[in-house]
Design a protein around this motif. Structure first.
Motif, mmCIF file in Angstrom:
data_model
loop_
_atom_site.group_PDB
_atom_site.id
_atom_site.type_symbol
_atom_site.label_atom_id
_atom_site.label_comp_id
_atom_site.label_asym_id
_atom_site.label_seq_id
_atom_site.Cartn_x
_atom_site.Cartn_y
_atom_site.Cartn_z
ATOM 1 N N MET A 1 0.832 -1.183 0.000
ATOM 2 C CA MET A 1 0.000 0.000 0.000
ATOM 3 C C MET A 1 0.868 1.234 0.000
ATOM 4 O O MET A 1 2.053 1.175 0.258
ATOM 5 C CB MET A 1 -0.945 -0.008 1.189
ATOM 6 N N GLY A 2 0.256 2.330 -0.261
ATOM 7 C CA GLY A 2 0.947 3.599 -0.192
ATOM 8 C C GLY A 2 0.131 4.557 0.642
ATOM 9 O O GLY A 2 -1.091 4.461 0.703
ATOM 10 N N SER B 1 5.062 10.941 0.596
ATOM 11 C CA SER B 1 4.590 9.667 0.038
ATOM 12 C C SER B 1 5.373 8.568 0.721
ATOM 13 O O SER B 1 6.606 8.641 0.814
ATOM 14 C CB SER B 1 4.843 9.590 -1.475
ATOM 15 N N PRO C 1 5.666 4.292 0.899
ATOM 16 C CA PRO C 1 5.222 2.936 0.591
ATOM 17 C C PRO C 1 5.239 2.093 1.867
ATOM 18 O O PRO C 1 6.073 2.310 2.750
ATOM 19 C CB PRO C 1 6.279 2.447 -0.408
ATOM 20 N N SER D 1 4.362 -2.106 3.335
ATOM 21 C CA SER D 1 3.984 -3.481 3.020
ATOM 22 C C SER D 1 3.479 -4.147 4.290
ATOM 23 O O SER D 1 3.617 -3.617 5.388
ATOM 24 C CB SER D 1 5.182 -4.253 2.442
ATOM 25 N N LYS E 1 -0.867 7.045 -4.108
ATOM 26 C CA LYS E 1 -0.591 6.297 -5.342
ATOM 27 C C LYS E 1 0.842 6.521 -5.815
ATOM 28 O O LYS E 1 1.478 5.607 -6.330
ATOM 29 C CB LYS E 1 -1.592 6.683 -6.422
ATOM 30 N N ALA F 1 3.314 6.772 -3.972
ATOM 31 C CA ALA F 1 4.168 5.945 -3.114
ATOM 32 C C ALA F 1 4.523 4.609 -3.768
ATOM 33 O O ALA F 1 5.550 4.014 -3.447
ATOM 34 C CB ALA F 1 3.501 5.707 -1.762
ATOM 35 N N TYR F 2 3.685 4.145 -4.695
ATOM 36 C CA TYR F 2 3.988 2.894 -5.404
ATOM 37 C C TYR F 2 5.210 3.029 -6.306
ATOM 38 O O TYR F 2 5.776 2.034 -6.741
ATOM 39 C CB TYR F 2 2.801 2.445 -6.249
ATOM 40 N N THR F 3 5.616 4.263 -6.606
ATOM 41 C CA THR F 3 6.728 4.485 -7.530
ATOM 42 C C THR F 3 8.059 4.720 -6.812
ATOM 43 O O THR F 3 9.077 4.916 -7.469
ATOM 44 C CB THR F 3 6.446 5.691 -8.457
ATOM 45 N N ASN G 1 10.804 3.605 -3.466
ATOM 46 C CA ASN G 1 11.193 2.486 -2.604
ATOM 47 C C ASN G 1 11.168 2.827 -1.128
ATOM 48 O O ASN G 1 11.117 1.946 -0.282
ATOM 49 C CB ASN G 1 12.599 1.992 -2.972
#
Length: 143
Positions: free
Chosen positions: A1-2, A19, A21, A23, A109, A111-113, A115
């Motif tokens: 998730m982000g 942002s 990310p 898990s 969203k 945040a998905y881009t 690491n």
């Protein structure tokens, strides 16, 4: 998730954006509580004295604003949030509709881009400002 956090001044100008990310998140409620907690940490790191934290997860907003103990959605963190709010009388938490929270959704969203957590001061990733404008328009309609 982000998760996404936006800090704006009273005119809606961007002071900071985040942002992050994440898990191994067990539920949307758990994610929302953790995003709120990180927003509060960022506010403290930036020395923000007066603020309103807004979120579109009504159940979480009600839980942290309630006088009653709440052990849903990572209850220990909800109780820590309440304790922090008790010591910061000029910090408030309120609900906003999803339609007026597009900036945070965009940052989540984004945040998905990345690491690792990314923080911008008085800026944000490309495309952010179109969502800032959209949120301002929506929120002016609710006022």
């Amino acid at each position: 998730m982000g998760a996404g956090v936006i800090i704006q001044d009273v005119e809606g100008e961007v002071l900071a954006a985040l942002s992050m990310p994440r898990s191994n998140i067990s539920s949307p409620g758990f994610a929302e509580v953790n995003a709120l907690w990180r927003a509060m940490q960022l506010g403290a790191e930036l020395g923000i004295e007066h603020t309103i934290f807004k979120g579109d997860a009504l159940g979480i907003i009600r839980a942290v604003n309630s006088k009653d103990e709440n052990w849903e959605w990572n209850g220990p963190k909800v109780e820590v949030i309440k304790a922090v709010l008790a010591n910061r009388p000029f910090w408030k938490i309120q609900h906003t509709y999803r339609e007026g929270n597009k900036v945070a959704d965009f940052l989540a969203k984004f945040a998905y881009t990345v690491n690792k957590e990314k923080v911008w001061i008085e800026d944000g990733p490309g495309g952010l400002y179109s969502f800032v404008i959209q949120d301002k328009i929506v929120m002016s309609e609710y006022e």
